[in-house]
Design a protein around this motif. Structure first.
Motif, PDB file in Angstrom:
ATOM      1  N   LEU A   7       0.531  -1.069  -0.079  1.00 48.66           N
ATOM      2  CA  LEU A   7      -0.232   0.167  -0.174  1.00 48.66           C
ATOM      3  C   LEU A   7       0.823   1.407   0.103  1.00 48.66           C
ATOM      4  O   LEU A   7       1.583   1.539   1.375  1.00 48.66           O
ATOM      5  CB  LEU A   7      -1.069   0.402   1.547  1.00 48.66           C
ATOM      6  CG  LEU A   7      -2.167  -1.462   1.296  1.00 48.66           C
ATOM      7  CD1 LEU A   7      -2.728  -1.214   2.742  1.00 48.66           C
ATOM      8  CD2 LEU A   7      -2.999  -1.510   0.205  1.00 48.66           C
ATOM      9  N   GLY A   9       1.790   5.156  -1.609  1.00 48.47           N
ATOM     10  CA  GLY A   9       1.219   7.150  -1.437  1.00 48.47           C
ATOM     11  C   GLY A   9       2.811   7.768  -0.266  1.00 48.47           C
ATOM     12  O   GLY A   9       2.781   8.754  -0.452  1.00 48.47           O
ATOM     13  N   SER A  30      -0.218  -0.498  -5.059  1.00 54.72           N
ATOM     14  CA  SER A  30      -1.038  -0.266  -4.902  1.00 54.72           C
ATOM     15  C   SER A  30      -1.510   1.640  -4.093  1.00 54.72           C
ATOM     16  O   SER A  30      -0.795   2.102  -3.399  1.00 54.72           O
ATOM     17  CB  SER A  30      -2.555  -0.651  -3.639  1.00 54.72           C
ATOM     18  OG  SER A  30      -3.611   0.212  -3.740  1.00 54.72           O
ATOM     19  N   GLY A  48      -6.102   3.129  -6.795  1.00 61.30           N
ATOM     20  CA  GLY A  48      -8.348   2.969  -6.332  1.00 61.30           C
ATOM     21  C   GLY A  48      -8.909   2.709  -5.203  1.00 61.30           C
ATOM     22  O   GLY A  48      -7.572   1.383  -4.792  1.00 61.30           O
ATOM     23  N   GLY A  52     -13.534  -0.630   1.045  1.00 59.09           N
ATOM     24  CA  GLY A  52     -13.455  -0.610   2.446  1.00 59.09           C
ATOM     25  C   GLY A  52     -12.671  -1.900   2.551  1.00 59.09           C
ATOM     26  O   GLY A  52     -12.351  -2.586   2.256  1.00 59.09           O
ATOM     27  N   PHE A  75      -1.121   9.513   7.802  1.00 63.98           N
ATOM     28  CA  PHE A  75      -2.326  10.578   8.351  1.00 63.98           C
ATOM     29  C   PHE A  75      -2.840   9.845   7.251  1.00 63.98           C
ATOM     30  O   PHE A  75      -4.566  10.315   6.986  1.00 63.98           O
ATOM     31  CB  PHE A  75      -1.641  12.002   7.413  1.00 63.98           C
ATOM     32  CG  PHE A  75      -1.607  12.674   8.669  1.00 63.98           C
ATOM     33  CD1 PHE A  75      -0.331  12.597   9.115  1.00 63.98           C
ATOM     34  CD2 PHE A  75      -2.055  13.638   9.614  1.00 63.98           C
ATOM     35  CE1 PHE A  75       0.440  13.558  10.229  1.00 63.98           C
ATOM     36  CE2 PHE A  75      -2.048  14.331  10.273  1.00 63.98           C
ATOM     37  CZ  PHE A  75      -0.540  14.757  11.237  1.00 63.98           C
ATOM     38  N   ALA A  76      -3.115   8.674   6.309  1.00 69.94           N
ATOM     39  CA  ALA A  76      -3.448   8.251   6.073  1.00 69.94           C
ATOM     40  C   ALA A  76      -4.417   6.656   6.727  1.00 69.94           C
ATOM     41  O   ALA A  76      -3.988   5.480   6.496  1.00 69.94           O
ATOM     42  CB  ALA A  76      -3.191   7.326   4.939  1.00 69.94           C
ATOM     43  N   ALA A  77      -4.865   7.425   8.128  1.00 71.45           N
ATOM     44  CA  ALA A  77      -5.200   6.544   8.843  1.00 71.45           C
ATOM     45  C   ALA A  77      -6.940   5.310   8.997  1.00 71.45           C
ATOM     46  O   ALA A  77      -6.608   4.025   9.021  1.00 71.45           O
ATOM     47  CB  ALA A  77      -5.875   7.462   9.975  1.00 71.45           C
ATOM     48  N   ASN A  82      -8.413   0.210   7.733  1.00 66.83           N
ATOM     49  CA  ASN A  82      -8.837  -1.445   6.891  1.00 66.83           C
ATOM     50  C   ASN A  82      -7.977  -2.026   6.670  1.00 66.83           C
ATOM     51  O   ASN A  82      -8.129  -3.414   6.307  1.00 66.83           O
ATOM     52  CB  ASN A  82      -9.107  -0.860   5.391  1.00 66.83           C
ATOM     53  CG  ASN A  82     -10.426   0.386   5.591  1.00 66.83           C
ATOM     54  OD1 ASN A  82     -10.938   0.870   6.807  1.00 66.83           O
ATOM     55  ND2 ASN A  82     -10.912   1.283   4.662  1.00 66.83           N
TER      56      ASN A  82
HETATM   57  N1  LIG Z   1      -3.015  11.512   4.655  1.00 68.65           N
HETATM   58  C1  LIG Z   1      -1.779  12.590   4.042  1.00 68.65           C
HETATM   59  O1  LIG Z   1      -1.890  13.342   4.304  1.00 68.65           O
HETATM   60  C2  LIG Z   1      -1.492  12.032   2.461  1.00 68.65           C
HETATM   61  C3  LIG Z   1       0.101  12.451   2.052  1.00 68.65           C
HETATM   62  C4  LIG Z   1       0.676  11.865   1.055  1.00 68.65           C
HETATM   63  C5  LIG Z   1       0.221  10.867   0.345  1.00 68.65           C
HETATM   64  N2  LIG Z   1      -0.639   9.779   0.743  1.00 68.65           N
HETATM   65  C6  LIG Z   1      -1.124   9.437   0.267  1.00 68.65           C
HETATM   66  O2  LIG Z   1      -2.646   9.037  -0.257  1.00 68.65           O
HETATM   67  C7  LIG Z   1      -3.049   7.995  -0.347  1.00 68.65           C
HETATM   68  C8  LIG Z   1      -5.194   9.088   0.345  1.00 68.65           C
HETATM   69  O3  LIG Z   1      -4.718   9.421   1.437  1.00 68.65           O
HETATM   70  P1  LIG Z   1      -5.679   9.435   2.281  1.00 68.65           P
HETATM   71  O4  LIG Z   1      -5.012  10.447   3.267  1.00 68.65           O
HETATM   72  O5  LIG Z   1      -6.533   9.986   1.267  1.00 68.65           O
HETATM   73  O6  LIG Z   1      -6.034   8.112   3.079  1.00 68.65           O
HETATM   74  P2  LIG Z   1      -6.912   7.339   4.095  1.00 68.65           P
HETATM   75  O7  LIG Z   1      -8.129   8.789   4.201  1.00 68.65           O
HETATM   76  O8  LIG Z   1      -6.962   6.550   4.750  1.00 68.65           O
HETATM   77  O9  LIG Z   1      -7.982   6.909   2.501  1.00 68.65           O
HETATM   78  C9  LIG Z   1      -9.536   6.584   2.257  1.00 68.65           C
HETATM   79  C10 LIG Z   1      -9.862   5.876   1.238  1.00 68.65           C
HETATM   80  O10 LIG Z   1      -8.746   5.834   0.223  1.00 68.65           O
HETATM   81  C11 LIG Z   1      -8.345   4.767   0.294  1.00 68.65           C
HETATM   82  N3  LIG Z   1      -6.680   4.504  -0.069  1.00 68.65           N
HETATM   83  C12 LIG Z   1      -5.950   4.999   0.945  1.00 68.65           C
HETATM   84  N4  LIG Z   1      -4.799   4.622   0.667  1.00 68.65           N
HETATM   85  C13 LIG Z   1      -4.960   3.703  -0.312  1.00 68.65           C
HETATM   86  C14 LIG Z   1      -3.632   2.665  -1.179  1.00 68.65           C
HETATM   87  N5  LIG Z   1      -2.369   3.189  -1.022  1.00 68.65           N
HETATM   88  N6  LIG Z   1      -4.323   2.057  -1.946  1.00 68.65           N
HETATM   89  C15 LIG Z   1      -6.227   2.050  -2.753  1.00 68.65           C
HETATM   90  N7  LIG Z   1      -6.949   2.649  -1.918  1.00 68.65           N
HETATM   91  C16 LIG Z   1      -6.223   3.822  -0.846  1.00 68.65           C
HETATM   92  C17 LIG Z   1      -8.841   3.454   0.711  1.00 68.65           C
HETATM   93  O11 LIG Z   1     -10.529   3.644  -0.523  1.00 68.65           O
HETATM   94  P3  LIG Z   1     -11.436   1.899   0.399  1.00 68.65           P
HETATM   95  O12 LIG Z   1     -11.838   2.062   1.934  1.00 68.65           O
HETATM   96  O13 LIG Z   1     -12.337   2.247  -0.750  1.00 68.65           O
HETATM   97  O14 LIG Z   1     -10.361   0.905   0.214  1.00 68.65           O
HETATM   98  C18 LIG Z   1      -9.727   4.089   1.778  1.00 68.65           C
HETATM   99  O15 LIG Z   1     -10.385   4.017   2.850  1.00 68.65           O
HETATM  100  C19 LIG Z   1      -2.333   6.755   0.371  1.00 68.65           C
HETATM  101  O16 LIG Z   1      -2.113   6.024  -0.466  1.00 68.65           O
HETATM  102  C20 LIG Z   1      -1.752   7.543   1.256  1.00 68.65           C
HETATM  103  O17 LIG Z   1      -0.405   7.383   1.433  1.00 68.65           O
HETATM  104  C21 LIG Z   1      -1.209  11.003   1.543  1.00 68.65           C
END
Ligand SMILES: NC(=O)c1ccc[n+]([C@@H]2O[C@H](COP(=O)([O-])OP(=O)(O)OC[C@H]3O[C@@H](n4cnc5c(N)ncnc54)[C@H](OP(=O)(O)O)[C@@H]3O)[C@@H](O)[C@H]2O)c1
Length: 246
Positions: A7, A9, A30, A48, A52, A75-77, A82
């Motif tokens: 996983l 990002g 992913s 994508g 859940g 912060f992708a908690a 999940n």
């Molecule tokens: N939050 C930040 O500040 C931040 C900063 C830099 C990079 N990122 C990257 O951006 C992505 C999204 O972050 P977020 O904060 O929106 O996450 P999140 O709030 O924890 O996740 C929301 C939903 O997005 C989907 N998701 C998140 N990461 C995924 C992955 N690597 N592969 C497939 N589906 C994923 C999942 O959907 P489903 O429930 O449908 O599976 C998850 O329930 C992550 O990969 C993270 O590493 C985040």
């Protein structure tokens, strides 16, 4: 048979992808699909959400995944929760590749807060010039302090009007360096920095720049997660994979 779901990002996820590919391991990378042109990976890549924890558990089964490495941003908690739930349900081994949080040095002026709303509250009431270094999520809450000018640094140009009245948008993708971030903050007369405590090297330059310019940093602490198996480096993940049957 070993088959890994990575996983991603983060910079660390990309480093692990390179090591797994070089080792010839069977792994899928992913991405959530948040950015228009994600960095390409040396592994088969899917994009994508899974739908859940239940959707992820079904994916793990359908793809015969034996190990999951959660190398998402701290912060992708939701994704991390999940992954814990789905791996427990599917009987799949899970580890998290997590970088330590940044620590304030003696000369840093950090205001620690535990949420986005607390970060908004920590900003002054008088108009300021804020480098809002938190990506594109959670901008709406800063609308509660519309008197500030916000400098936003985003990977992609916004495709909808921003929820803040006074903004400058800088389109850039990390990693960033101290000279560049210092010049950016000087160019925009920044008075305050707001950051998430992501840890790692690629996004730390703004903190060094803020220190050298004597600027206060509103530092948002990481969301709390249930206890999980945390590893701190690519080498540790590779060792864990080999000890746990990979
Ligand atoms: N939050 C930040 O500040 C931040 C900063 C830099 C990079 N990122 C990257 O951006 C992505 C999204 O972050 P977020 O904060 O929106 O996450 P999140 O709030 O924890 O996740 C929301 C939903 O997005 C989907 N998701 C998140 N990461 C995924 C992955 N690597 N592969 C497939 N589906 C994923 C999942 O959907 P489903 O429930 O449908 O599976 C998850 O329930 C992550 O990969 C993270 O590493 C985040």
């Amino acid at each position: 048979m070993t088959r890994i779901l990575l996983l991603g990002g983060t910079t660390e996820a990309s480093a692990l992808a390179r090591t797994l590919a070089d080792a010839g391991m069977d792994a899928v990378f992913s991405y959530a699909g948040r950015t228009a042109k994600p960095v390409s990976q040396p592994l088969p890549t899917r994009l994508g959400g899974f739908g859940g924890p239940e959707g992820l558990a079904a994916y793990l089964k359908a793809e015969a995944i034996s190990h999951v490495v959660d190398a998402t941003h701290p912060f992708a908690a939701q994704m991390s929760r999940n992954a814990m739930q789905a791996c427990a349900a599917a009987g799949v081994a899970l580890c998290a590749l997590e970088r330590p949080p940044w620590q304030a040095g003696e000369v840093d002026s950090w205001i620690h807060v535990d949420s986005i709303d607390a970060a908004v509250a920590a900003l002054p009431d008088a108009a300021a010039r804020v480098f809002l270094a938190i990506g594109k999520q959670n901008l709406t809450q800063f609308g509660a302090k519309p008197q500030h000018h916000y400098l936003l640094r985003l990977v992609d140009a916004p495709d909808a009007p921003l929820p803040l009245p006074h903004t400058t948008v800088e389109i850039a993708r990390g990693p960033f360096d101290v000279a560049g971030d210092t010049a950016l903050m000087q160019r925009h007369d920044i008075t305050h920095v707001v950051a998430k405590n992501a840890g790692g090297i690629g996004a730390a330059a703004k903190l060094t720049a803020a220190r050298s310019l004597g600027l206060p940093v509103v530092m948002i602490d990481r969301p709390q997660l249930p206890q999980r198996h945390i590893l701190g480096s690519v080498a540790e993940v590779m060792a864990w994979l080999s000890h746990s049957g990979a």
